[in-house]
Design a protein around this motif. Structure first.
Motif, PDB file in Angstrom:
ATOM      1  N   VAL B 192       0.860  -1.176   0.000  1.00 36.47           N
ATOM      2  CA  VAL B 192       0.000   0.000   0.000  1.00 36.47           C
ATOM      3  C   VAL B 192       0.898   1.228   0.000  1.00 36.47           C
ATOM      4  CG1 VAL B 192      -1.728   1.299   1.296  1.00 36.47           C
ATOM      5  CG2 VAL B 192      -1.821  -1.209   1.239  1.00 36.47           C
ATOM      6  N   ALA B 193       0.760   2.058  -1.046  1.00 36.77           N
ATOM      7  CA  ALA B 193       1.637   3.222  -1.154  1.00 36.77           C
ATOM      8  C   ALA B 193       0.813   4.493  -1.240  1.00 36.77           C
ATOM      9  CB  ALA B 193       2.520   3.085  -2.393  1.00 36.77           C
ATOM     10  N   ALA B 194       1.255   5.492  -0.529  1.00 40.17           N
ATOM     11  CA  ALA B 194       0.657   6.822  -0.634  1.00 40.17           C
ATOM     12  C   ALA B 194       1.795   7.806  -0.757  1.00 40.17           C
ATOM     13  CB  ALA B 194      -0.202   7.116   0.585  1.00 40.17           C
ATOM     14  N   ASP B 195       1.464   9.052  -0.930  1.00 37.11           N
ATOM     15  CA  ASP B 195       2.476  10.065  -1.142  1.00 37.11           C
ATOM     16  C   ASP B 195       3.575   9.965  -0.085  1.00 37.11           C
ATOM     17  OD1 ASP B 195       3.249  12.011  -2.876  1.00 37.11           O
ATOM     18  OD2 ASP B 195       2.528  13.633  -1.581  1.00 37.11           O
ATOM     19  N   GLY B 196       4.748   9.503  -0.487  1.00 36.83           N
ATOM     20  CA  GLY B 196       5.876   9.552   0.423  1.00 36.83           C
ATOM     21  C   GLY B 196       6.060   8.373   1.346  1.00 36.83           C
ATOM     22  N   SER B 197       5.119   7.431   1.364  1.00 33.37           N
ATOM     23  CA  SER B 197       5.328   6.295   2.251  1.00 33.37           C
ATOM     24  C   SER B 197       4.596   5.073   1.711  1.00 33.37           C
ATOM     25  CB  SER B 197       4.857   6.615   3.674  1.00 33.37           C
ATOM     26  OG  SER B 197       3.494   6.954   3.657  1.00 33.37           O
TER      27      SER B 197
END
Lengths: 253, 253, 253
Positions: B192-197
């Motif tokens: 699971v990826a989101a902006d910056g992490s």
């Protein structure tokens, strides 16, 4: 709140209970009084239980009052019911209920809403009279409720913040009649000044009359002069709290 | 809210009022629409008054609609009722009620919930028809409600955060059918990826399937793909807000 | 909450629903148990639906119990209902309801309040028996609820913070009977010590017995020893949270 509802339902099972709000800030009698006054015209007639009680357990009086309209208010004697009662013809009878035979026993020192006000309100709803639930007293001795008045000096209207809601909308101490006596009118522009900051604000009908994040002056749904920011917070914009002074000066167009 | 209840009770004393929620974030039509859609299957049939009204006082339409199921929705024309109405057979009749003869007068510019929507809802509950309470109009002209669709590129599913609740649980824009079309399935592990992490998250049935403070992907009680942390906050873990993009990539096992 | 009300109303339209509170902190079984115990004496008899459910979706049991008083509690098997049930004569019958034929299907893994507890509670309110809604089990196997006991060493009473309310008022784990066994009595002065700070606090009847922003020890409306600051926050004054240790030492006068 659940315990109060329970007490009322046990005494008067047929009572229809309508919660106006549980969101009055702690100890804020003025916010309570204005909320009650503004809601009353829209409520069915009945017994109005309203408790903001900074002095619970002190020797402040516990009261029930009857209006000319044959509605009742029950709560601590703080004056909070007065603006609402005035709209129902004013108080015509009052009783001290701190030692009511209908209070719950043991009576706690800190939760009179449950132990005194709820049972008395329920018995009034069930048909009891003020003399049944307490000792009659002269309504003239009750605590009086007062709002600060705005003052006009030269062309500047000095007002106070009465309430700040959770959106940062501000209600000022100027009602529709008060407004008529000032130099402010719809579609004018007004310089709004508070401690350390000021801005130019249009006097309009509603939020949609200004752009997003723009301030507006308007007459709110309770007919009071109000200050807001469309999709923003007027309290944040001008750093305003309850009782802050706000100065209004109409700008020449 | 108390004033709205009062208005309804005065017009239709026999109305049984059920509050679904007063916790929709300000102006968040999408959260309102999803909440209404998800609650409706569990509610008794009736008149559904639902107001999230960023454009109050502007020229947005005030409407009441009737579904194939003979239930009603009343509120501003924002599309918010559409997902719920779709579950009741869709809208078959609509009326513009901004000038309804049943609105309260004077009608405030900022509190249509009290002055227009509540009295119209109460009259519908009491048996009035749409043509009684307003001017019929073609349902096709109503504002449409749309949810963003997830997209699949190679093996990455691009999703959006629809709602964040007070616990930091995240609902994504993927329903159970949408899920079937992707490479995700129960008991797989997902990046699971989101902006910056980013982090690796197991796709499980419920919170208890992972350790305390561990993240999980699951199908929530409304059949939507959701992201949470057991006794923690997924919003904090991945710094997510409404509308944030979240990318999901199944990991080979 | 709206969905739960809807489920109950659909199954048992004549049910009168009374909300005790929706303000229990997440996962705080103890706060839930104390709130339920304290509210029950004031509520009409009936079916009590109470859900604080940290283990939802795990293999914790879902239960309904009947008291000697013929009232019911429905919820997860966390022990939360026990103090309240003890006041109603104790639990005399219990059933496991996780597979109740009355649960909603599909049954979500995360919202048992809506899918299991509400429909079972509604069927009990409508007259069903425990054996109708689930599988009877021995009440002795239910999770037990326990409160920490205060301890007395020399003249110091070691207590724990049970709850902190939104005003910063503190409830300690000492009830009226427990208090009688200690050296504390009304109108004495007490040294109150917590991690890193201490102060002298009078033991009085109510808030009004001390000055504004002064601390007080008192027996609260639920007959528990409590610590507060008149128009302030005891939690802030002594940096207290749930489970903090508080040491009380009566001062010689």
């Amino acid at each position: 709140v659940g315990a109060c509802h329970g007490v009322i339902t046990r005494i008067c099972p047929s009572a229809q209970i309508l919660d106006v709000t549980h969101g009055i800030p702690r100890h804020d009698i003025r916010a309570g009084a204005l909320t009650l006054r503004d809601a009353l015209p829209y409520l069915p007639g009945g017994v109005h239980l309203a408790v903001v009680d900074p002095e619970v357990g002190c020797d402040r009086r516990a009261i029930a009052v009857r209006t000319a309209d044959d509605q009742f208010f029950v709560g601590p004697d703080t004056g909070m019911h007065q603006p609402a009662a005035a709209g129902l013809g004013g108080v015509v009878e009052a009783a001290s209920i701190g030692n009511s035979e209908y209070r719950l026993k043991p009576t706690s020192a800190t939760f009179h809403g449950r132990d005194i006000f709820s049972p008395v309100a329920a018995h009034l709803a069930a048909g009891k009279s003020l003399s049944d639930v307490g000792d009659l007293l002269d309504p003239a001795v009750l605590v009086q409720f007062e709002l600060p008045s705005p003052t006009l000096e030269d062309d500047v209207l000095f007002t106070k913040v009465l309430t700040v809601d959770r959106f940062g909308n501000i209600v000022l101490n100027v009602d529709r009649e008060g407004l008529a006596e000032t130099g402010l009118s719809l579609d004018t522009s007004v310089e709004v000044a508070a401690d350390g900051s000021s801005c130019e604000v249009p006097f309009v009908s509603t939020f949609g009359d200004v752009g997003v994040e723009q301030p507006l002056l308007y007459v709110d749904a309770q007919q009071m002069l109000a200050l807001a920011v469309n999709r923003g917070s007027a309290a944040d914009l001008l750093n305003l709290n309850v009782d802050s002074e706000v100065r209004l000066r109409p700008l020449l167009s």
